[in-house]
Every structure is written in structure tokens, then in C-alpha cells.
Design an enzyme around this catalytic site. Structure first.
Site, PDB file in Angstrom:
ATOM      1  CG  ASN A  86      -2.292   0.574   0.908  1.00  0.00           C
ATOM      2  OD1 ASN A  86      -2.377   1.591   0.227  1.00  0.00           O
ATOM      3  ND2 ASN A  86      -3.350  -0.051   1.411  1.00  0.00           N
ATOM      4  CG  HIS A 116      24.036   5.193  10.919  1.00  0.00           C
ATOM      5  ND1 HIS A 116      24.771   5.396   9.769  1.00  0.00           N
ATOM      6  CD2 HIS A 116      22.743   5.455  10.586  1.00  0.00           C
ATOM      7  CE1 HIS A 116      23.965   5.772   8.796  1.00  0.00           C
ATOM      8  NE2 HIS A 116      22.733   5.815   9.264  1.00  0.00           N
ATOM      9  CB  ALA A 143      -1.413   0.398   8.816  1.00  0.00           C
ATOM     10  CB  ALA A 161      -1.657  -1.925  12.810  1.00  0.00           C
ATOM     11  CB  THR A 166      13.657  -5.630  17.492  1.00  0.00           C
ATOM     12  OG1 THR A 166      13.023  -6.481  18.461  1.00  0.00           O
ATOM     13  CG2 THR A 166      13.090  -4.222  17.622  1.00  0.00           C
ATOM     14  NE  ARG A 184      -4.682 -15.356  17.553  1.00  0.00           N
ATOM     15  CZ  ARG A 184      -5.061 -15.728  16.331  1.00  0.00           C
ATOM     16  NH1 ARG A 184      -4.723 -16.916  15.872  1.00  0.00           N
ATOM     17  NH2 ARG A 184      -5.762 -14.913  15.564  1.00  0.00           N
TER      18      ARG A 184
END
Length: 204
Positions: A86, A116, A143, A161, A166, A184
């Protein structure tokens, strides 16, 4: 202009590297001009599809990206067949990004392959590193999700969303949060209901 292999090797090889190489700057400028042309196309313009294939490393059959899209390079991102993104996708793709077949990406998603060093003197010298992102087959990314360097998201996973991803997310799971965590596995309830208590019609 095709991005020189030497430039790709610098960005795609693990470890620290330094920006400011003249050949790298020239290649990136050419990519940015192409991206500007892509985002300026009007709906239905056949040139749009041509540019998508030219700008990205791979653009699979039936893949579709809503404009505008932002990318550091484009030539480091690989799209599988029938993948969809999108609007307002941001690709920090100095490192490679692999997006699997039939994967769906919501609006305002950011995929970041590059970071960095924390050490200040290295940042002053524009040091950076890039680690690839791998997104499997038939993944749904909601989103406003951000995916960080080196992450792999397994096949069929759903990322809720506004998540910050990480670490790796295994296949066939639902995960969300900041940081993103597996909540889950995809289960029998999902085979019967498409959202909350809304049942999937029998004739689908």
C-alpha cells in the site's frame, strides 16, 4: 544507469562501510531520479510498470506497489510474484530486502536494513552497516509497522499494525507489539472466522 556491481558489493557485504564514495553517490543519484519519475506517473500510465521493473532488483509477476514509494536505492529490493504494498512504503534498502510471493504490506510501513554504530566518531565519518531483511511467502504486515535490520519473517505470519519488529518472527504465527512478539499460532479459529466473530461464508 545500472548500479555498478562494486557499489552493490560494498552495501551487501556484512560489516561497517563508509558513505561518500563518488561512484556510489553517482549511482544513487541516478536511482533517485528514476524514483522521482516513478512517483510522478499518473494512474494507468504504462510507463509506471516499466519503471517498477527497472527500479527494483526484481519485480515479480503480478506484483503491485501503490505510489508514492520511497527507497534509498530500489536496486536492493526483490519482490515476489503477486506481492502488494500500500501507499507510503519506505525502503531503507542499502542492504537487500526480499519480499515473498503473495505478501501484503499495509500503508506507511518502513523496512530498514541499515544502521549506524553507536560510537560517535564513526558516525561522524558516516559509517554504517546493512543486514538483509527476509519476508516470507503470504505474509501480512499491518499499517505503520517498522522492520529493523537482519530480521526474517516466516511464511504466512501476520504482523499487527504499529509493531516494531526487532527479531525474527516464525512462520504461521500472529505477532504484534513494540517490540513485536509472537502472540499465538495461526489456528482453527482463523480458518472459520475472518475477523473477531465474523464467520467466513461457507461458499468462499
Amino acid at each position: 544507469m545500472t548500479v555498478p556491481q562494486r557499489v552493490l558489493d560494498i552495501m551487501h557485504t556484512p560489516g561497517l562501510y563508509f558513505c561518500g564514495d563518488p561512484e556510489m553517490d553517482e549511482a544513487q543519484l541516478a536511482q533517485m531520479k528514476m524514483l522521482h519519475e516513478l512517483n510522478a506517473t499518473t494512474p494507468g500510465d504504462p510507463r509506471c510498470n516499466e519503471l517498477l521493473h527497472e527500479f527494483f532488483a526484481e519485480f515479480g509477476e503480478g506484483a503491485y506497489v501503490e505510489l508514492p514509494v520511497r527507497a534509498n536505492w530500489g536496486c536492493s529490493t526483490h519482490w515476489g510474484a503477486h506481492a502488494y504494498a500500500n501507499f507510503n512504503l519506505t525502503l531503507v534498502d542499502d542492504g537487500e530486502i526480499f519480499i515473498g510471493d503473495h505478501t501484503m504490506i499495509g500503508p506507511n510501513v518502513t523496512l530498514v536494513t541499515t544502521g549506524h554504530p553507536v560510537r560517535p566518531d564513526l558516525r561522524e565519518r558516516i559509517a554504517q552497516f546493512s543486514e538483509p531483511i527476509h519476508i516470507g511467502h503470504n505474509v501480512w504486515i499491518g499499517a505503520n509497522v517498522t522492520v529493523l535490520p537482519g530480521v526474517t519473517i516466516g511464511n504466512n505470519a501476520v504482523i499487527g499494525a504499529c509493531s516494531l519488529v526487532t527479531h525474527d518472527i516464525p512462520a504461521n504465527t500472529v505477532a504484534f507489539g513494540t517490540p513485536c512478539r509472537v502472540v499465538r499460532e495461526i489456528n482453527d479459529h482463523d480458518r472459520e472466522y475472518y475477523w473477531k466473530d465474523r464467520r467466513i461464508p461457507d461458499d468462499i
